[in-house]
Design a protein around this motif. Structure first.
Motif, PDB file in Angstrom:
ATOM      1  N   SER A  83       0.626  -1.399  -0.007  1.00 41.24           N
ATOM      2  CA  SER A  83      -0.041  -0.013  -0.021  1.00 41.24           C
ATOM      3  C   SER A  83       0.724   1.480  -0.012  1.00 41.24           C
ATOM      4  N   SER A  84       0.263   2.210  -0.702  1.00 41.25           N
ATOM      5  CA  SER A  84       1.090   3.476  -0.754  1.00 41.25           C
ATOM      6  C   SER A  84       1.056   4.153   0.758  1.00 41.25           C
ATOM      7  N   ASN A  85       0.151   3.765   1.513  1.00 42.63           N
ATOM      8  CA  ASN A  85       0.003   4.150   2.997  1.00 42.63           C
ATOM      9  C   ASN A  85       0.786   3.500   4.012  1.00 42.63           C
ATOM     10  N   PHE A  86       1.754   2.740   3.488  1.00 42.62           N
ATOM     11  CA  PHE A  86       2.288   1.948   4.248  1.00 42.62           C
ATOM     12  C   PHE A  86       3.322   2.758   5.496  1.00 42.62           C
ATOM     13  N   GLU A  87       3.278   2.382   6.446  1.00 47.15           N
ATOM     14  CA  GLU A  87       4.048   2.825   7.469  1.00 47.15           C
ATOM     15  C   GLU A  87       5.251   2.302   7.839  1.00 47.15           C
ATOM     16  N   ILE A  88       6.417   2.781   7.639  1.00 47.22           N
ATOM     17  CA  ILE A  88       7.653   2.013   8.154  1.00 47.22           C
ATOM     18  C   ILE A  88       7.666   1.563   9.430  1.00 47.22           C
ATOM     19  N   SER A  89       6.999   2.425  10.701  1.00 48.83           N
ATOM     20  CA  SER A  89       7.028   2.038  11.765  1.00 48.83           C
ATOM     21  C   SER A  89       6.292   0.696  12.170  1.00 48.83           C
ATOM     22  N   GLU A  90       5.591   0.231  11.196  1.00 52.27           N
ATOM     23  CA  GLU A  90       4.781  -1.103  11.391  1.00 52.27           C
ATOM     24  C   GLU A  90       5.855  -2.229  10.693  1.00 52.27           C
ATOM     25  N   HIS A  91       6.909  -2.022  10.424  1.00 48.02           N
ATOM     26  CA  HIS A  91       7.493  -3.134   9.756  1.00 48.02           C
ATOM     27  C   HIS A  91       7.766  -4.381  10.415  1.00 48.02           C
TER      28      HIS A  91
END
Length: 346
Positions: free
Chosen positions: A148-156
């Motif tokens: 997703s273009s909304n991906f948050e790197i903090s969720e990795h």
């Protein structure tokens, strides 16, 4: 509001509806509201039987929560569900429905709660193989979230944990087959989205092999390049090289950046295929000899020739020194000298 006649269901419904109150009102009561909701739900007989790391909803509480969510999916309610670690099979089924599943894939459902759902689903699959469909759906949605273009790197990290739980359980059960979803993901979106998916596949050790190399962005001049990442992750194969060599215009007409051609040269060097390397060397020299050769690709072209020379010994340079105008011949000659080529013929 008089809740005495409405019992537990009425109290729970009222508390959930409070999350839809005006922001200036909610901000003063939200912490207390979540704490009160947790106290109410933990008081059910089901959760008193044992200490758990989540609150398993009773049938009645489940009904009230799902009715509230069906009426309106409030972000504050979702946040409370996540904070309190609420869980039930029907809540998961609701979330995995075609209508609601974008809440996971688009990154709107908190990743910590998604991780909880994945852990519970993986544990259930270890006991009952009928959970494999649910586990596969969750894994597919998580990969969609990565893409997703909304991906948050903090969720990795949490996302990697969730996928690993599911994939390990699926492999133990019947194997992990996500190819259909993966082919869609690596053929759509921006190149950085595709690269993100490939890195996660490598990290979680999800088996995957491309069926077609068309329309996946290998030719795009982005930074980093998709092909370079595939090589780094050892996701290249003889079929990729064969596909590439079957399309000589990718090299001779400059449809691929020379950096990508260098990557193919390195793959060929590892395979030790003399015949295919000779074919590629001739294509590189055709490009170098072309009147439309861009000077900005000179360094990468020389690098490609050096890699090919390392295991071919002789490259077919002479024929390119015998044809074309003086500028074309001089360009080939100076590049060959800089690359330290030993002149040979086909």
């Amino acid at each position: 509001m008089d809740l005495s006649s409405q019992g537990r269901a009425g109290a729970l419904s009222w508390m959930l509806k409070m999350f839809a109150d005006k922001p200036d009102v909610l901000k003063d009561i939200q912490v207390a509201l979540i704490k009160g909701l947790g106290t109410l739900l933990q008081g059910s007989e089901q959760n008193q039987k044992q200490v758990q790391y989540c609150i398993v909803l009773s049938r009645g509480d489940e009904d009230v929560l799902l009715q509230t969510l069906e009426h309106a999916v409030q972000l504050k309610v979702i946040s409370a569900i996540s904070n309190l670690k609420l869980f039930s099979d029907r809540l998961v089924d609701w979330l995995l429905s075609d209508v609601r599943s974008p809440l996971i894939s688009d990154g709107k459902w908190p990743i910590d709660h998604v991780l909880l759902i994945c852990e519970k689903t993986a544990a259930a699959l270890a006991m009952d193989e009928s959970f494999d469909t649910k586990a596969s759906k969750l894994a597919t949605l998580l990969l969609g979230r990565v893409h997703s273009s909304n991906f948050e790197i903090s969720e990795h990290e949490a996302l990697i944990q969730a996928l690993t739980k599911l994939v390990d359980a699926l492999v133990t059960c019947r194997g992990c087959d996500l190819d259909r979803a993966l082919h869609t993901l690596v053929q759509t979106g921006e190149v950085d989205q595709r690269i993100r998916v490939l890195r996660v596949l490598d990290k979680v050790k999800i088996p995957f092999e491309l069926e077609s190399f068309d329309n996946i962005g290998l030719e795009q001049r982005n930074e980093p390049m998709l092909l370079e990442i595939m090589a780094e992750l050892n996701m290249v194969s003889d079929s990729l090289v064969d596909w590439f060599l079957s399309k000589p215009l990718l090299v001779t007409e400059g449809e691929w950046p020379m950096r990508a051609v260098v990557c193919i040269c390195r793959i060929l060097r590892e395979s030790g295929s003399h015949q295919r390397a000779t074919q590629l060397a001739e294509n590189v020299l055709i490009r170098l000899h072309s009147t439309s050769f861009p000077e900005k690709e000179r360094a990468n072209t020389i690098e490609a020739l050096v890699v090919l020379q390392a295991f071919l010994t002789h490259l077919p340079v002479v024929q390119f020194l015998e044809n074309g105008d003086a500028g074309q011949r001089m360009r080939v000659l100076t590049a060959a000298a800089e690359a330290g080529l030993v002149f040979g013929t086909l």
